[in-house]
Every structure is written in structure tokens, then in C-alpha cells.
Motif scaffolding. Structure first.
Motif, short mmCIF file in Angstrom:
data_model
loop_
_atom_site.label_atom_id
_atom_site.label_comp_id
_atom_site.label_asym_id
_atom_site.label_seq_id
_atom_site.Cartn_x
_atom_site.Cartn_y
_atom_site.Cartn_z
N THR A 178 1.01 -1.15 -0.02
CA THR A 178 -0.01 -0.19 -0.04
C THR A 178 1.00 1.29 0.08
O THR A 178 1.59 1.36 1.01
CB THR A 178 -1.00 0.03 1.16
OG1 THR A 178 -1.61 -1.25 1.31
CG2 THR A 178 -1.84 1.24 1.14
N THR A 291 -19.78 10.03 -3.50
CA THR A 291 -19.66 8.81 -3.18
C THR A 291 -19.74 7.83 -4.49
O THR A 291 -20.45 8.14 -5.33
CB THR A 291 -20.92 8.19 -2.48
OG1 THR A 291 -21.03 8.91 -1.17
CG2 THR A 291 -21.05 6.60 -2.09
N THR A 294 -20.71 1.66 -6.92
CA THR A 294 -20.33 0.28 -6.79
C THR A 294 -19.94 -0.25 -8.01
O THR A 294 -20.72 -0.55 -9.07
CB THR A 294 -21.40 -0.64 -5.92
OG1 THR A 294 -21.75 0.33 -4.85
CG2 THR A 294 -20.77 -1.80 -5.69
N TYR A 301 -9.05 -3.31 -10.16
CA TYR A 301 -8.17 -2.23 -9.51
C TYR A 301 -8.03 -0.88 -10.23
O TYR A 301 -8.30 -1.18 -11.65
CB TYR A 301 -6.95 -2.74 -8.94
CG TYR A 301 -6.13 -3.63 -10.15
CD1 TYR A 301 -5.29 -2.77 -11.16
CD2 TYR A 301 -6.41 -5.00 -10.16
CE1 TYR A 301 -5.06 -3.83 -11.97
CE2 TYR A 301 -5.72 -5.82 -11.32
CZ TYR A 301 -5.08 -5.01 -12.12
OH TYR A 301 -4.34 -5.69 -13.15
N ASN A 312 -6.99 8.97 -5.53
CA ASN A 312 -6.78 7.77 -4.65
C ASN A 312 -6.83 6.52 -5.65
O ASN A 312 -7.38 6.53 -6.66
CB ASN A 312 -8.05 7.74 -3.77
CG ASN A 312 -7.97 8.68 -2.70
OD1 ASN A 312 -8.55 9.79 -2.83
ND2 ASN A 312 -6.89 8.55 -1.72
N TYR A 314 -8.26 2.97 -6.28
CA TYR A 314 -9.65 2.32 -6.23
C TYR A 314 -9.38 0.97 -5.53
O TYR A 314 -8.41 0.35 -5.82
CB TYR A 314 -10.18 2.29 -7.57
CG TYR A 314 -11.46 1.55 -7.40
CD1 TYR A 314 -12.90 2.27 -7.41
CD2 TYR A 314 -11.83 0.02 -7.61
CE1 TYR A 314 -14.04 1.71 -7.18
CE2 TYR A 314 -13.07 -0.34 -7.51
CZ TYR A 314 -13.94 0.36 -7.29
OH TYR A 314 -15.32 -0.17 -7.35
N PRO A 315 -10.35 0.69 -4.74
CA PRO A 315 -11.70 1.19 -4.19
C PRO A 315 -11.43 2.47 -3.06
O PRO A 315 -10.38 2.12 -2.47
CB PRO A 315 -12.44 0.11 -3.80
CG PRO A 315 -11.53 -0.79 -3.30
CD PRO A 315 -10.28 -0.80 -4.00
N ALA A 316 -12.33 3.37 -3.18
CA ALA A 316 -12.12 4.49 -2.15
C ALA A 316 -13.20 3.91 -1.14
O ALA A 316 -14.29 3.73 -1.50
CB ALA A 316 -12.75 5.74 -2.82
N THR A 317 -12.67 3.93 0.16
CA THR A 317 -13.47 3.14 1.21
C THR A 317 -14.65 4.32 1.69
O THR A 317 -15.50 4.13 2.50
CB THR A 317 -12.83 2.85 2.40
OG1 THR A 317 -11.87 3.87 2.78
CG2 THR A 317 -11.87 1.47 1.74
N THR A 318 -14.18 5.72 1.77
CA THR A 318 -14.93 6.67 2.14
C THR A 318 -15.34 7.74 1.08
O THR A 318 -14.55 7.95 0.04
CB THR A 318 -14.32 7.45 3.19
OG1 THR A 318 -13.04 8.05 2.51
CG2 THR A 318 -13.95 6.69 4.43
#
Length: 358
Positions: A178, A291, A294, A301, A312, A314-318
Motif C-alpha cells: 500500500t 460517493t 459500486t 483495481y 486515490n 480504487y476502491p475508495a472506502t469513504t
């Protein structure tokens, strides 16, 4: 007669069994700047856990030093009776052991280290006290082969910009990396250029696996004191792969030959990287907090460009919050999207959705 007896400690039963460790670095490719075996003085961390899938509940962190084909472990690792432990390993070892989190091991491109990890835990019991680690490569390798029809000497390779991962964290249980910081890296060298290029020992750079976006990855080559710039096109840099980038230099300048790029798996010289499908989604909206839709159905990815200069993985958690009101165009680059499906949580504030390239 009064007889008294005493002992300093209770009977602890049979002495514990010492655990020993062996390693095999999973390298089959030749002629690349990666480790294929350990040498005397190399050190790694070993983590002991009660779980096979997650090293977060580790009980002990060890430091192991390689000497004369064996690993000397400190403190000594032992097991007794019906105990059952799982062990994980990562190379290289840092100076500290107490602060090492096996799920977030620091990695740094500037160190130009071939970071290794063991993956899933290896079980040890009293009847099976030998732990055999299969060590895997965590980084990608970017190598260059330069053909120059006007000679010259290569003295530096600068790769990346503020979107190139320079630091990150490695998860020992599965090798996932990461990124945590970004910035360019420069490799100094002293190599003569010829019209045939190099057949081996290509100048190479360890890189954190990541997705190169549509803007590409800039590379600056310093040849005979002059700087030439090329751009590696959008692609996914996969873990344990070596990518050979072909460049030609003539009197007119330098050209990157993207169609000749080679991807070689470090564990198998006969295995080439499979084609990875690519898709792009463009969404224009006027929301202050956006947001992500989905996207399900495949192991995809990518990179999210929020439209305000930030991005960012992907995925963005927020949800993403914008500093000011306005209309923003969000771009999403995705790979491995053959069976992906897109679902929007709501359509409020959406001005345009472009799926033509998805």
C-alpha cells in the motif's frame, strides 16, 4: 526426626523443543537484479502467531541472522507439549523488533531493496519443529534497454513524479503493498551505450507495485550531460514482475518503444504477463460530497481522479469531500474489468455519466 525439602521452582516437565528455520527464495528468472539466495550477514524478521491467516495476534517477534547456511534466531524459538504456532517472515530486518507491525512493514524505494515476504503462516508443532519459508518478491522491477546509434554514456535515470509511490507498507501474510508517500527516484549509473543495447545487467529500479495512470510515468535519462524525457504509458506494475522498457536513441533524440515492453515473471522465465482489460468511467457532478458508484463482478483495481487535483487508488472506502461548491468531473481508470458491473447509489447531483470506454 524432621525432614524438610525445598526446590527453587516447580517441575516444568520435559525441556522445550527448539524450532529451526529454513528459507527458499522463489526466484527462477536469471539476469535480473533480484535476490536468489541469502548470504552471510543477511537478517530477517520472524513473527510468531496463533493464527494462520493474520499475524496481528503475534506473540513474539524474532530477529534471524543468516550464517553458514543456517538461521540464528534471537530470542531462541521453542515449542512445548501440545502448543501449535504459525510463523511468518519478512526480509530485510530493521534495527528494531518491538515496533514492527507484520501487517504494515515499511518499504522505501530509495533503499532499492528486494523486499521479501513469506505469505501464509507456516505451522510448527513439537513433532514438526522445522519451519520452511518460501520467500516471495514484493516489489516490481523496471529495467531499461537502450539502443543508441550515436553512442554516449548514461549517467542517471530519474523515474516518477508526485504520483510515483516512493514509500509504502507491506503485509507479510499476502504480500499486498500500500503506497504511503509519493515522489521521484533517481538512479545514478555509468554505462556506455551501443547500437545493440544490453543483453543482461540492464539498469533496473525496484518499484512499489501500482497502476500507472493514463498520464503515464515520466522517465528522465541523462546521457552525455543532456536530459531526455520519455513517458511509460498506462499499465499495471505487478508484484514479482520485471518490466523491460525499450528505448532507442538517434541523432534526433530518444523514443520509447512501448510495443516492445517485456514483462517477465521473476519466478518463471517462460511466463509472460496476460493481457489485462482496461476501462474508463467519467462522471460529472455538482455534489460537495461524492460517493463512488459500486463496481462489482471482477477483481479489478485502478485510480480515481476526483476532479479537484487529488486522486486515490480504487476502491475508495469513504466519500470524497470537496473544498468548495462547483461542478467536478471524476475520472476512474480501471484494469481487469471484463465482467465488472457499475451501480450508482443515487443519481442526485449527477450531470453526466460516460461509460463509452468501459
Amino acid at each position: 526426626m524432621l525432614l524438610m525439602a525445598a526446590c527453587s521452582k516447580e517441575d516444568e516437565g520435559p525441556a522445550p523443543t527448539r524450532i529451526t528455520f529454513t528459507t527458499d527464495i522463489q526466484t527462477r528468472a536469471t539476469g535480473v537484479s533480484v535476490m536468489s539466495n541469502f548470504k552471510d550477514g543477511d537478517a530477517m524478521h520472524i513473527f510468531r502467531s496463533s493464527s494462520n491467516s493474520d499475524a496481528n495476534d503475534r506473540l513474539v517477534t524474532y530477529r534471524a541472522t543468516y550464517n553458514n547456511s543456517t538461521w540464528a534466531v534471537s530470542p531462541i524459538a521453542t515449542i512445548r507439549g501440545k502448543e501449535k504456532f504459525y510463523f511468518f517472515a519478512t526480509y530485510p530486518a530493521s534495527k528494531s523488533t518491538s515496533a514492527i507491525d507484520p501487517l504494515a512493514i515499511p518499504i522505501d524505494v530509495t533503499a532499492q531493496t528486494d523486499y521479501l515476504y513469506s505469505g501464509s503462516g507456516v505451522m510448527a508443532t513439537e513433532s514438526q519443529p522445522t519451519v520452511a519459508f518460501q520467500m516471495h518478491h514484493a516489489m516490481a522491477v523496471i529495467a531499461f534497454n537502450i539502443q543508441s546509434y550515436v553512442g554516449g554514456k548514461l549517467t542517471a535515470i530519474k523515474i516518477g513524479n508526485d504520483k510515483f509511490p516512493s514509500k509504502g507498507e507491506l503485509r507479510v501474510t499476502n504480500g499486498r503493498t500500500t503506497p504511503t508517500a509519493y515522489g521521484a527516484y533517481t538512479k545514478n549509473c555509468d554505462l556506455s551505450l551501443t547500437s545493440t543495447g544490453w543483453t543482461s545487467n540492464h539498469p533496473a529500479i525496484f518499484a512499489i507495485p501500482h497502476q500507472i495512470g493514463v498520464e503515464g510515468l515520466p522517465v528522465e535519462l541523462t546521457i552525455d550531460g543532456q536530459v531526455y524525457t520519455v513517458n511509460i504509458p498506462a499499465m499495471q506494475l505487478l508484484q514479482a514482475y520485471k518490466y523491460v522498457i525499450y528505448i532507442v536513441r538517434t541523432a534526433q533524440g530518444v523514443t520509447l518503444q512501448a510495443d516492445k515492453t517485456e514483462a517477465i515473471h521473476l519466478m518463471d522465465t517462460t511466463q509472460e504477463i496476460a493481457d489485462i482489460s482496461y476501462g474508463h468511467i467519467s462522471i460529472r457532478h455538482n455534489q460537495s460530497v461524492f460517493t463512488m458508484p459500486t463496481i462489482s463482478g471482477s477483481q479489478h483495481y485502478g485510480i480515481i481522479y476526483w476532479g479537484d487535483g487529488s486522486q486515490n487508488d480504487y476502491p475508495a472506502t469513504t466519500p470524497h469531500t470537496y473544498s468548495s461548491a462547483g461542478s467536478y468531473e471524476v475520472g476512474i481508470d480501471l484494469w481487469n474489468v471484463e465482467s465488472a458491473k457499475v451501480t450508482f447509489p443515487n443519481l442526485e447531483g449527477l450531470e453526466e455519466i460516460n461509460l463509452s470506454k468501459f
